[in-house]
Design a protein around this motif. Structure first.
Motif, short mmCIF file in Angstrom:
data_model
loop_
_atom_site.label_atom_id
_atom_site.label_comp_id
_atom_site.label_asym_id
_atom_site.label_seq_id
_atom_site.Cartn_x
_atom_site.Cartn_y
_atom_site.Cartn_z
N HIS A 1 0.86 -1.18 0.00
CA HIS A 1 0.00 0.00 0.00
C HIS A 1 0.89 1.23 0.00
N ILE A 2 0.32 2.36 -0.39
CA ILE A 2 0.96 3.65 -0.18
C ILE A 2 0.15 4.37 0.89
N ALA A 3 0.82 4.74 1.98
CA ALA A 3 0.15 5.34 3.13
C ALA A 3 0.53 6.81 3.25
N ALA A 4 -0.46 7.62 3.63
CA ALA A 4 -0.23 9.05 3.81
C ALA A 4 -1.33 9.61 4.72
N ASP A 5 -1.15 10.86 5.12
CA ASP A 5 -2.08 11.54 6.02
C ASP A 5 -3.34 11.96 5.25
N PRO A 6 -4.51 11.45 5.61
CA PRO A 6 -5.73 11.78 4.85
C PRO A 6 -6.32 13.15 5.18
N LEU B 1 -12.16 14.90 6.38
CA LEU B 1 -10.98 14.45 5.67
C LEU B 1 -10.75 15.34 4.44
N SER B 2 -9.59 15.22 3.85
CA SER B 2 -9.25 16.07 2.72
C SER B 2 -10.26 15.91 1.57
N LYS B 3 -10.66 17.04 1.01
CA LYS B 3 -11.60 17.02 -0.12
C LYS B 3 -10.97 16.43 -1.37
N TYR B 4 -9.63 16.28 -1.35
CA TYR B 4 -8.93 15.75 -2.52
C TYR B 4 -8.81 14.22 -2.50
N LEU B 5 -9.30 13.59 -1.45
CA LEU B 5 -9.28 12.12 -1.40
C LEU B 5 -10.15 11.52 -2.49
N VAL C 1 -6.74 6.97 11.33
CA VAL C 1 -7.08 6.73 9.92
C VAL C 1 -5.86 7.02 9.06
N LEU C 2 -5.79 6.34 7.91
CA LEU C 2 -4.68 6.50 6.97
C LEU C 2 -5.18 6.34 5.54
N PRO D 1 -10.29 8.08 -6.70
CA PRO D 1 -10.26 8.21 -5.23
C PRO D 1 -9.23 7.31 -4.56
N PHE D 2 -8.82 7.73 -3.36
CA PHE D 2 -7.92 6.96 -2.51
C PHE D 2 -8.74 6.31 -1.39
N ALA D 3 -8.48 5.05 -1.09
CA ALA D 3 -9.16 4.37 0.02
C ALA D 3 -8.56 4.80 1.36
N VAL D 4 -9.40 4.72 2.40
CA VAL D 4 -8.99 5.11 3.74
C VAL D 4 -9.18 3.92 4.68
N MET D 5 -8.13 3.55 5.40
CA MET D 5 -8.20 2.47 6.39
C MET D 5 -8.37 3.08 7.78
N ALA D 6 -9.26 2.48 8.57
CA ALA D 6 -9.56 3.00 9.90
C ALA D 6 -9.38 1.92 10.96
N LEU D 7 -9.19 2.36 12.20
CA LEU D 7 -8.97 1.44 13.32
C LEU D 7 -10.23 0.68 13.71
#
Length: 403
Positions: A227-232, A294-298, A326-327, A251-257
């Motif tokens: 995966h590529i991980a970054a601050d959402p 979260l970022s509107k650019y996700l 979240v990531l 779009p980029f997917a977001v993983m949550a706890l």
């Protein structure tokens, strides 16, 4: 009382899910003798001998106490000659293919394994690769059938004395004869390096979190690929990732706890909640809540975001250390290329996209991307059928002509 003998061939998801240890346990409960073994086509052969009551009890328990991730598609039972077995054993795997069967997919970490990871008194405390008979990677680390440790990438990690004791202990339901088990003493390890290959000192997980919160973009090796991980939350970081990845709109997917974290940012129906928490842990396209934090650019100009929950102890620990849990976790590939599954690919193909690489030393044998699902009119619609669902077959209601 007359003794009967039967040969039973079971196909479905019956390898890699604790099926043989399960058969061993119920055979002893039912007081039948014989053996169980994997066959060459991912099916299982069972031989049982006993009286009518014992055989009946064995068959009752077979369906009543089936392991949670096992699935019987077909069962073929025929009476055979007596061998007068003295006990019931798990035998080494064979090569015969009797019935077609399903290769086990990858499953998310189970609750019991996660409890061990979070228990400071457990020897697997904070161990990123914890698994048992009911969870963990399967298809992504299989070289060939049948599903035995020597046929997987776990062959590179010989069991330590404690894990070996668990492996041979019939009373240990989750680890007896379980091929993928390991611990901090004998299992895979994590490493953090710069894109140039410089090893970064310190705990790989906590240092990775610090780097992400500082705005760096990290390639993270998971079960079936990078995966590529970054601050959402950081617009500048998301835009930088889009530019580097040459991905202007997708779009980029977001993983949550956990679910409460997801519900801060999106609406979740009962069916969507079940999918998010299922052993398959797919990405589920959810309706965004407004105002969207979260970022509107996700996912620009879209009313839905792809969310999924952690599916390994590794992901859980990483997200737990993050301030907002979240990531961004998008596929680790450059535009037009498949997802990377090894460090060489990540360094070459993702150069210019990522700043650091967080990886482990267990080989990924089969590339497995994340499954993507959308719920529409209370119906489950697959956008991408992969991890957790593949390579399970789909049964059709009609015959298909051979080509």
């Amino acid at each position: 009382m007359r003794t009967y003998a039967y040969r039973i061939i079971v196909s479905g998801i019956v390898q890699g899910v604790g099926f043989r240890p399960f058969i061993y346990r119920i055979a002893h409960k039912a007081n039948v003798k014989g053996y169980v073994k994997n066959m060459g086509g991912s099916e299982v052969e069972i031989r049982i001998e006993g009286n009518n009551d014992g055989i009946g009890e064995f068959m009752r328990l077979l369906f009543l106490e089936l392991p949670p991730e096992a699935k019987i598609e077909n069962i073929n039972m025929e009476e055979t000659e007596l061998n007068l077995f003295s006990d019931f054993k798990i035998l080494p795997s064979g090569n015969e293919i009797k019935e077609p069967s399903i290769i086990p997919p990858d499953f998310s970490i189970c609750d019991e394994c996660l409890k061990e990871v979070l228990n400071p008194k457990d020897r697997r405390y904070k161990y990123p690769f914890n698994s048992c008979a009911y969870c963990g990677p399967r298809f992504s680390m299989m070289y060939k059938l049948p599903y035995d440790r020597e046929n997987t990438s776990m062959i590179d990690f010989p069991l330590c004395d404690e894990c070996r004791f668990e492996y041979y202990d019939p009373s240990n339901e989750r680890r007896f004869d379980t091929q993928g088990i390991s611990c901090p003493r004998c299992g895979p390890r994590l490493y953090l390096e710069s894109i140039e290959g410089e090893r970064i000192e310190g705990d790989p997980l906590t240092v990775t979190v610090k780097l992400i919160e500082e705005g760096y973009i990290i390639a993270i090796k998971g079960i079936g690929g990078f995966h590529i991980a970054a601050d959402p939350f950081n617009d500048d970081v998301v835009l930088k990732l889009r530019e580097r990845k040459n991905r202007p709109q997708k779009p980029f997917a977001v993983m949550a706890l956990d679910l409460p974290t997801v519900e801060k940012y999106a609406y979740v129906s009962n069916l969507e909640r079940e999918l998010l928490k299922s052993p398959q842990k797919p990405i589920v396209l959810l309706k965004k809540k407004e105002p969207y934090e979260l970022s509107k650019y996700l996912s620009p100009d879209l009313d839905r975001e792809g969310f999924f929950l952690f599916y390994t102890a590794f992901h859980y620990l990483l997200l737990d250390y993050m301030k907002n849990h979240v990531l961004i976790m998008t596929s680790g590939n450059k535009h037009g290329y498949p997802m990377c599954i090894d460090e060489k690919c990540a360094r070459e193909k993702l150069k210019g996209v990522i700043d650091y690489i967080l990886y482990h030393n267990r080989n990924i044998v089969n590339r497995v991307d994340d499954s993507v699902i959308r719920v529409s009119a209370n119906r489950v619609m697959f956008i991408r059928r992969s991890r957790g669902y593949a390579p399970m077959w789909i049964k059709l209601k009609r015959k298909v002509q051979n080509l």
